[in-house]
Design a protein around this motif. Structure first.
Motif, PDB file in Angstrom:
ATOM      1  N   HIS A  66      -5.879  -3.955 -19.261  1.00 20.79           N
ATOM      2  CA  HIS A  66      -6.707  -4.900 -20.019  1.00 20.79           C
ATOM      3  C   HIS A  66      -6.372  -6.353 -19.708  1.00 20.79           C
ATOM      4  CE1 HIS A  66      -3.061  -4.280 -22.320  1.00 20.79           C
ATOM      5  NE2 HIS A  66      -3.350  -5.274 -23.133  1.00 20.79           N
ATOM      6  N   TRP A  67      -5.219  -6.604 -19.057  1.00 18.87           N
ATOM      7  CA  TRP A  67      -4.849  -7.963 -18.662  1.00 18.87           C
ATOM      8  C   TRP A  67      -5.158  -8.240 -17.188  1.00 18.87           C
ATOM      9  CZ3 TRP A  67      -4.459 -11.477 -22.110  1.00 18.87           C
ATOM     10  CH2 TRP A  67      -3.859 -11.240 -23.353  1.00 18.87           C
ATOM     11  N   ALA A  68      -5.723  -7.297 -16.485  1.00 20.72           N
ATOM     12  CA  ALA A  68      -5.965  -7.466 -15.047  1.00 20.72           C
ATOM     13  C   ALA A  68      -7.178  -8.352 -14.802  1.00 20.72           C
ATOM     14  CB  ALA A  68      -6.174  -6.108 -14.386  1.00 20.72           C
ATOM     15  N   ASP A  69      -7.038  -9.322 -13.888  1.00 17.58           N
ATOM     16  CA  ASP A  69      -8.185 -10.118 -13.469  1.00 17.58           C
ATOM     17  C   ASP A  69      -9.204  -9.255 -12.727  1.00 17.58           C
ATOM     18  OD1 ASP A  69      -7.067 -12.432 -14.508  1.00 17.58           O
ATOM     19  OD2 ASP A  69      -6.158 -13.037 -12.608  1.00 17.58           O
ATOM     20  N   ASP A  70      -8.722  -8.242 -12.028  1.00 17.75           N
ATOM     21  CA  ASP A  70      -9.580  -7.396 -11.191  1.00 17.75           C
ATOM     22  C   ASP A  70      -9.246  -5.932 -11.454  1.00 17.75           C
ATOM     23  OD1 ASP A  70     -11.239  -6.374  -9.248  1.00 17.75           O
ATOM     24  OD2 ASP A  70      -9.927  -6.895  -7.566  1.00 17.75           O
ATOM     25  N   PRO A  71      -9.725  -5.370 -12.562  1.00 14.84           N
ATOM     26  CA  PRO A  71      -9.354  -3.982 -12.894  1.00 14.84           C
ATOM     27  C   PRO A  71      -9.808  -2.977 -11.852  1.00 14.84           C
ATOM     28  CG  PRO A  71     -11.032  -4.822 -14.397  1.00 14.84           C
ATOM     29  CD  PRO A  71     -10.537  -5.988 -13.626  1.00 14.84           C
ATOM     30  N   ILE A  72     -10.983  -3.151 -11.260  1.00 21.98           N
ATOM     31  CA  ILE A  72     -11.416  -2.202 -10.236  1.00 21.98           C
ATOM     32  C   ILE A  72     -10.497  -2.270  -9.030  1.00 21.98           C
ATOM     33  CG2 ILE A  72     -13.083  -3.885  -9.327  1.00 21.98           C
ATOM     34  CD1 ILE A  72     -13.328  -0.027  -9.207  1.00 21.98           C
ATOM     35  N   GLY A  73     -10.025  -3.471  -8.686  1.00 22.00           N
ATOM     36  CA  GLY A  73      -9.073  -3.595  -7.582  1.00 22.00           C
ATOM     37  C   GLY A  73      -7.761  -2.888  -7.876  1.00 22.00           C
ATOM     38  N   GLN A  74      -7.314  -2.957  -9.136  1.00 21.41           N
ATOM     39  CA  GLN A  74      -6.089  -2.253  -9.521  1.00 21.41           C
ATOM     40  C   GLN A  74      -6.255  -0.744  -9.363  1.00 21.41           C
ATOM     41  OE1 GLN A  74      -2.998  -3.695 -11.564  1.00 21.41           O
ATOM     42  NE2 GLN A  74      -3.598  -5.157  -9.982  1.00 21.41           N
ATOM     43  N   ILE A  75      -7.395  -0.225  -9.801  1.00 23.54           N
ATOM     44  CA  ILE A  75      -7.619   1.226  -9.716  1.00 23.54           C
ATOM     45  C   ILE A  75      -7.734   1.668  -8.261  1.00 23.54           C
ATOM     46  CG2 ILE A  75      -9.168   3.112 -10.346  1.00 23.54           C
ATOM     47  CD1 ILE A  75      -9.880   1.534 -12.870  1.00 23.54           C
ATOM     48  N   ILE A  76      -8.403   0.879  -7.446  1.00 22.02           N
ATOM     49  CA  ILE A  76      -8.528   1.228  -6.021  1.00 22.02           C
ATOM     50  C   ILE A  76      -7.158   1.243  -5.347  1.00 22.02           C
ATOM     51  CG2 ILE A  76      -9.380   0.381  -3.802  1.00 22.02           C
ATOM     52  CD1 ILE A  76     -11.924  -0.524  -5.283  1.00 22.02           C
ATOM     53  N   GLN A  77      -6.302   0.281  -5.676  1.00 19.23           N
ATOM     54  CA  GLN A  77      -4.952   0.283  -5.111  1.00 19.23           C
ATOM     55  C   GLN A  77      -4.189   1.532  -5.530  1.00 19.23           C
ATOM     56  OE1 GLN A  77      -2.731  -3.614  -4.993  1.00 19.23           O
ATOM     57  NE2 GLN A  77      -4.481  -4.297  -6.222  1.00 19.23           N
ATOM     58  N   CYS A  78      -4.361   1.950  -6.774  1.00 18.24           N
ATOM     59  CA  CYS A  78      -3.705   3.174  -7.240  1.00 18.24           C
ATOM     60  C   CYS A  78      -4.234   4.389  -6.483  1.00 18.24           C
ATOM     61  CB  CYS A  78      -3.905   3.347  -8.747  1.00 18.24           C
ATOM     62  SG  CYS A  78      -3.039   2.125  -9.767  1.00 18.24           S
ATOM     63  N   ARG A  79      -5.546   4.422  -6.268  1.00 15.37           N
ATOM     64  CA  ARG A  79      -6.116   5.558  -5.520  1.00 15.37           C
ATOM     65  C   ARG A  79      -5.553   5.611  -4.108  1.00 15.37           C
ATOM     66  NH1 ARG A  79     -10.087   6.060  -1.881  1.00 15.37           N
ATOM     67  NH2 ARG A  79     -11.040   4.030  -2.273  1.00 15.37           N
ATOM     68  N   HIS A  80      -5.433   4.477  -3.452  1.00 15.67           N
ATOM     69  CA  HIS A  80      -4.887   4.457  -2.090  1.00 15.67           C
ATOM     70  C   HIS A  80      -3.429   4.909  -2.055  1.00 15.67           C
ATOM     71  CE1 HIS A  80      -8.087   1.342  -0.620  1.00 15.67           C
ATOM     72  NE2 HIS A  80      -8.549   2.578  -0.671  1.00 15.67           N
ATOM     73  N   ALA A  81      -2.729   4.750  -3.186  1.00 19.22           N
ATOM     74  CA  ALA A  81      -1.319   5.161  -3.235  1.00 19.22           C
ATOM     75  C   ALA A  81      -1.154   6.657  -3.462  1.00 19.22           C
ATOM     76  CB  ALA A  81      -0.589   4.395  -4.335  1.00 19.22           C
ATOM     77  N   LEU A  82      -2.244   7.343  -3.760  1.00 18.84           N
ATOM     78  CA  LEU A  82      -2.166   8.769  -4.054  1.00 18.84           C
ATOM     79  C   LEU A  82      -2.267   9.619  -2.792  1.00 18.84           C
ATOM     80  CD1 LEU A  82      -4.473   8.945  -7.193  1.00 18.84           C
ATOM     81  CD2 LEU A  82      -2.014   9.442  -7.159  1.00 18.84           C
ATOM     82  N   LYS A  83      -1.549  10.716  -2.805  1.00 17.68           N
ATOM     83  CA  LYS A  83      -1.744  11.760  -1.811  1.00 17.68           C
ATOM     84  C   LYS A  83      -3.075  12.455  -2.106  1.00 17.68           C
ATOM     85  CE  LYS A  83       3.250  12.661  -1.611  1.00 17.68           C
ATOM     86  NZ  LYS A  83       4.322  13.672  -1.828  1.00 17.68           N
ATOM     87  N   PRO A  84      -3.652  13.160  -1.132  1.00 19.11           N
ATOM     88  CA  PRO A  84      -4.877  13.931  -1.429  1.00 19.11           C
ATOM     89  C   PRO A  84      -4.668  14.853  -2.631  1.00 19.11           C
ATOM     90  CG  PRO A  84      -4.488  13.866   0.931  1.00 19.11           C
ATOM     91  CD  PRO A  84      -3.265  13.256   0.287  1.00 19.11           C
TER      92      PRO A  84
END
Length: 276
Positions: free
Chosen positions: A96-114
């Motif tokens: 809720h404090w993120a300037d770019d919440p979608i960017g945060q979620i995308i970074q998390c997705r890229h950090a995940l294994k399949p």
């Protein structure tokens, strides 16, 4: 600021200062969030071996029952996450404090294994709607204007759309409001400070709130929302986001027209043809 750069929501210096003032006994929302996350992990028939947690309260989230010690990552604009390194990423009480919440979620997705699991939990929806209404009305009456005082709270549908935009599979967003009780609005404001959730909006006024505004806000809060026992309610709503890194093993939706049985038969229901 370019067209692709999100507007700045948060003064990170103020947010860091606020979090340093937090007290363990006031972090009950984090306790509830941890319980919710634990319940969801218990329902997943899987053992996670490389978890990571994105959080502004590292001491609170440094351990989760039944999991190896997670990698703790600060909720900065660029997350210190290695691509494809984790089978579980939790974004804990800071989206809720993120300037770019979608960017945060995308970074998390890229950090995940399949087929890795993403979970996020945050206050949203109707959180503090009473305080927001009372402060806005009081400031308008006393000063004739409005200033940002409470972080904007995203709605459930909007947060669910972020999961889809981040291209996470099997996206789910859910949550429910609950109410806490306080002796006065000042007690609520003091607890918000001890939560580390004071006003850190970049567009906030950089001077103390006028006493007349605070006193009028307390009156409006009590008049509009006060309970018969002389206390005031405060609504909180924790919303949880769930999604999976895409993988070929995951269930796929059926092609239109490929069903082999009728829904009416499965429900033992009479099928009524539509009239033209």
């Amino acid at each position: 600021m370019s067209a692709s750069t999100p507007p700045r929501l948060t003064d990170r210096t103020a947010l860091t200062r606020n979090r340093r003032r937090s007290r363990e006994e006031a972090l009950f929302l984090h306790d509830m969030a941890m319980d919710d996350i634990q319940d969801r992990l218990d329902m997943v028939n899987r053992s996670f071996t490389t978890p990571a947690v994105v959080t502004g309260q590292p001491q609170k989230w440094s351990a989760l029952p039944g999991l190896p010690a997670p990698k703790i990552v600060a909720d900065t604009e660029v997350l210190a996450l290695e691509p494809g390194a984790h089978d579980l990423v939790i974004h804990a009480m800071s989206l809720h404090w993120a300037d770019d919440p979608i960017g945060q979620i995308i970074q998390c997705r890229h950090a995940l294994k399949p087929d890795g699991l993403f979970l996020a939990v945050m206050p949203a929806g109707r959180t503090l709607h009473e305080l927001r209404a009372a402060m806005a009305e009081a400031e308008a009456q006393v000063t004739g204007g409005l200033s940002p005082r409470v972080a904007p709270m995203a709605e459930l549908r909007d947060l669910g759309a972020l999961l889809q935009r981040a291209e996470l599979a099997l996206p789910v967003a859910d949550g429910a409001p609950f109410t806490a009780s306080y002796a006065t609005p000042l007690h609520l404001m003091r607890e918000l400070r001890y939560m580390g959730e004071g006003n850190a909006l970049d567009a906030r006024l950089r001077r103390p709130t006028r006493r007349a505004v605070l006193m009028r806000a307390m009156e409006i809060y009590m008049e509009s929302f006060g309970t018969d026992d002389g206390r005031i309610p405060a609504t909180f709503e924790l919303i949880t986001l769930t999604g999976w890194a895409p993988d070929a093993s995951q269930p796929k939706p059926l092609r239109p027209g490929s069903a082999t049985s009728r829904l009416a038969d499965a429900l033992n229901a009479r099928e009524v043809p539509l009239k033209d």
